[in-house]
Design an enzyme around this catalytic site. Structure first.
Site, PDB file in Angstrom:
ATOM      1  CB  SER A  50      -0.956   0.013   1.198  1.00  0.00           C
ATOM      2  OG  SER A  50      -1.923  -1.001   1.053  1.00  0.00           O
ATOM      3  CB  VAL A  51       4.423   2.088   0.448  1.00  0.00           C
ATOM      4  CG1 VAL A  51       5.301   3.317   0.230  1.00  0.00           C
ATOM      5  CG2 VAL A  51       4.553   1.601   1.878  1.00  0.00           C
TER       6      VAL A  51
END
Length: 586
Positions: free
Chosen positions: A305-306
Site C-alpha cells: 500500500s505504500v
C-alpha cells in the site's frame, strides 16, 4: 667406443648445465614476481624469509562517517614488542611501570612471541599520549609505542560499506596495468567495490627487522620503519553516515528482531544517507556467502500500500479526488465482500488514511484508461522506478555509481498487464509486479517533503587525500526526468499527515511522537508461505517533522506472517532517538 661414451656424457652434462642455467635465469631474472602457474612473487618471498614485520597500516583507504570518525577501522595507541627481546636484557620494569602492565604479563607475552606484536591484540591495551611519549623516550630496541590501525570487530552499516578480500585472478583482470601484490585487498561488495580503484594501497606502513634462520637479529637489533611516504595516500572516503545514529538504528533493528528487512534514514536537506541497516547481518565465519552479504535496502521489494501514494498523486492531478465522491470500501478490489477490512463508504482522503484497497484499485483502472503508462510515469516522477543513488562523471569514468548494486523499481512488466483490469487494480495497491527498493521509497518521501524536487541520494560526500584536502567532491544533484508539481506535493503532504491524525488512520500509532510524522503504511502479500501461512512485507515510510522536514525514514520487515513482525515500534523509536539527539544539540 669410450670416446663416444665420453662425448655423450659431456653433451648430457652440458645440456643439464644449460637447463639449470636457464632455470636460474628464470628464477633470478625473468619471473621474479610471477614464478610458476601460481604467480609467486619470489622477491617478496625471499624478503619474507629473512624479515619479521608488524604492519601498522595496510595502506588501503579508509571509510569515515560524516563527522570524520573511522567506520571500518580504529587507530589505537599500543605497546609493540619484538620477539628478540627474550634474548636481550631490557628494562622491563620501567616499561611495566609506565604502561601499567605487569612484569610477568610482559615477560610471558615476549617469551611466547614468534613475531612482533601489539600487546593484548586482538583487544590491545590503549596507551595515553603521555605513556607513549615516556615509553619511546626509553629508546629500548624492540619496544615501541605507536598508533596502529585495527579492524573493528563490529562494522557499522556493513552491507552498505561492503567487504574486501584477496583474489589474484580478479586483481589482474580489474587492474591489468597496475603492479600490485597478489595479496592486495579488493573491494567485493558495497562501497568497498564501488570505490575500489581509489582505495588501492600505495604500500604498507610497517616496522621491520631482519633475522637469521633461527629468528635471531641478522644485522643487530635495529628496527626499521617502512612507509610509502606519500602525503596524499591512503585516501579517506567520507560517507554521509552518522555513526551514532547508525549504531542506534542497528540496535533497534536487533531489539525488534528484524531477521529480514531493515531501515533507511535520509537527511532531507542534502538528500544523503544518515543510517542504513540491512538484516540478516553478515556471517562473520563465512562473510562472502549467504544472504547477509546482500544489502536488502537497495534491492527491489514488494511494497504493497505504500504505492498508493503514487496512485494518489496521479488521481489528484487528473481530478479524481473529488471529496464528495464515495468509494465502497465494504468490498474487495475484485468486488467480493470485504470481511476483515470492511470500512463502508469512504471518500478519497479517508480511503488513503485507512488504506482502502477498493478505492485505489478503482482509481488505478480509471487512470490506465486515460493513459496505459500513467502509473509508471508518476512512479518515475516520485523517483520510485529509476536508480536514485548518486551517479555522474568522476575522472575517466563517465557513469560512476556510488551504489553499484542498487536495483531499479518497476510497475508493469508487459503491455498485457498494463491493459488487464485485474492486474491494473492489483498494481494500484502495490501488488502484482510492483517493486521498489526501500532506498527509493525513502527518497520518494524526501521528494514529497521537499515539494516535489527529485534529488540523487548520496552515501559519500567526498574523497579526501591523506592530508585532508579534497580529491573528489560529490555535489548534490537533481534526478533526471519529470517531477510532481509543488501543488501536488503539498496535497500529498496533507494526505500523508492524515494517515497519522485520522482517528482510524493506519499510522495513528504515531500521533503522540515528539516529532509530527507524515507517512504511509504498507502490508504486501509476497506469495510465499510458511507453515501454511501467507508471508507479508510490512512497511512504514514517512518524513518528519511535518512542518519543517528534516528526515525521511523507511522501516521494513520482510517475509513475516500477518500476526507478527510489526514495524511500528521500530519506526517510532527511531523517531524518538532523532528527537533526543536534536534536542541535545540545542
Amino acid at each position: 667406443m669410450w670416446r663416444k661414451r665420453a662425448i655423450g656424457w659431456l653433451v648430457i652434462c652440458i645440456t643439464g648445465l644449460v637447463l639449470l642455467l636457464v632455470r636460474l635465469m628464470q628464477i633470478q631474472l625473468i619471473e621474479t614476481e610471477t614464478f610458476s602457474k601460481h604467480n609467486v612473487n619470489l622477491l617478496e618471498e625471499s624478503v619474507n624469509q629473512r624479515t619479521q614485520e608488524l604492519v601498522i597500516d595496510n595502506g588501503r583507504g579508509n571509510f569515515l562517517d560524516r563527522n570524520g570518525t573511522m567506520l571500518t577501522h580504529k587507530k589505537v595507541s599500543v605497546l609493540v614488542l619484538f620477539p628478540f627481546l627474550k634474548k636481550t636484557d631490557w628494562d622491563i620494569e620501567k616499561v611495566s611501570t609506565i604502561s601499567g602492565i605487569s612484569v610477568n604479563s610482559l615477560k610471558f607475552a615476549v617469551d611466547a612471541a614468534k613475531k612482533p606484536f601489539a600487546f593484548g591484540d586482538p583487544e590491545p591495551i590503549e596507551l595515553t599520549t603521555s605513556q607513549m611519549k615516556r615509553i619511546n623516550q626509553l629508546k629500548i630496541p624492540g619496544v615501541f609505542a605507536i598508533e596502529k590501525k585495527f579492524e573493528r570487530s563490529s562494522i557499522p552499516a556493513e552491507q552498505l560499506i561492503g567487504l574486501t578480500g584477496e583474489n589474484a585472478k580478479e586483481l589482474k583482470e580489474r587492474y591489468p596495468s597496475k603492479e600490485l601484490s597478489e595479496k592486495t585487498l579488493l573491494g567485493v561488495s558495497g562501497l568497498e567495490e564501488s570505490f575500489d580503484e581509489f582505495l588501492l594501497p600505495e604500500g604498507k606502513s610497517k616496522l621491520v627487522y631482519h633475522v637469521d634462520g633461527g629468528g635471531a637479529p641478522l644485522f643487530g637489533i635495529n628496527v626499521k620503519y617502512v612507509d610509502p611516504a606519500n602525503p596524499f595516500y591512503p585516501v579517506n572516503i567520507r560517507t554521509t553516515i552518522d555513526k551514532d545514529l547508525q549504531q542506534k538504528a542497528e540496535d533497534l533493528a536487533d531489539q525488534y528482531q528484524i531477521k529480514k528487512g531493515g531501515l533507511v534514514l535520509l537527511n532531507i536537506e542534502d538528500n544523503s544517507v544518515l543510517a542504513m541497516v540491512s538484516r540478516p547481518a553478515i556471517n562473520k565465519k563465512d562473510p562472502y556467502n549467504g544472504a547477509g552479504i546482500t544489502n536488502l535496502m537497495v534491492k527491489q521489494q514488494i511494497m504493497g500500500s505504500v504505492f498508493k501514494t503514487v496512485v494518489a498523486a496521479a488521481a489528484m492531478d487528473h481530478n479524481l479526488d473529488d471529496p464528495t465522491r464515495l468509494f465502497d470500501c465494504s468490498k474487495k478490489i475484485n468486488g467480493r465482500p470485504e470481511s476483515k477490512y470492511n470500512y463502508g463508504m469512504l471518500n478519497f482522503t479517508n480511503s488513503f488514511a485507512r488504506s482502502c484497497n477498493r478505492t485505489f484499485g478503482e482509481l488505478a483502472k480509471e487512470l490506465q484508461k486515460t493513459d496505459p503508462h500513467l502509473l509508471e510515469d508518476y512512479a518515475d516522477k516520485l523517483s520510485l522506478t529509476g536508480s536514485v543513488g548518486w551517479q555522474g562523471e568522476v575522472y575517466h569514468t563517465s557513469d560512476f555509481k556510488q551504489l553499484g548494486d542498487e536495483d531499479k523499481g518497476r510497475v508493469f512488466l508487459s503491455d498485457e498487464a498494463r491493459k488487464d483490469p485485474n492486474f491494473i487494480a492489483m498494481s494500484g495497491i502495490g501488488q502484482h509486479e510492483v517493486r521498489a527498493t526501500p532506498l527509493a521509497v525513502a527518497n520518494m518521501m524526501a521528494t514529497i517533503a521537499r515539494g516535489g524536487k527529485k534529488e540523487m541520494v548520496r552515501a559519500v560526500s567526498k574523497i579526501e587525500y591523506k592530508n585532508g584536502t579534497t580529491m573528489v567532491d560529490f555535489p548534490e544533484e537533481s534526478l533526471n526526468g519529470d517531477s510532481i508539481s509543488p501543488y501536488t506535493a503539498m496535497k500529498l503532504q496533507k494526505l500523508l499527515r492524515e494517515v497519522i491524525t485520522n482517528a482510524n488512520g493506519t499510522g495513528r500509532w504515531f500521533k503522540d511522537l515528539p516529532y509530527e510524522v507524515a507517512g504511509k503504511s504498507g502490508t504486501a502479500e509476497t506469495g510465499k508461505f510458511k507453515d501454511g501461512k501467507q508471508l507479508h512485507n510490512k512497511w512504514f515510510a514517512g518524513y518528519f517533522p511535518f512542518q519543517s522536514p528534516k528526515y525521511a525514514l523507511v522501516a521494513v520487515n520482510l517475509d513475516v506472517i500477518d500476526s507478527e513482525g510489526g514495524i511500528n515500534l521500530l519506526f517510532a523509536d527511531m523517531v524518538k532517538a532523532l528527537y533526543e539527539k536534536d534536542t541535545e544539540k540545542e
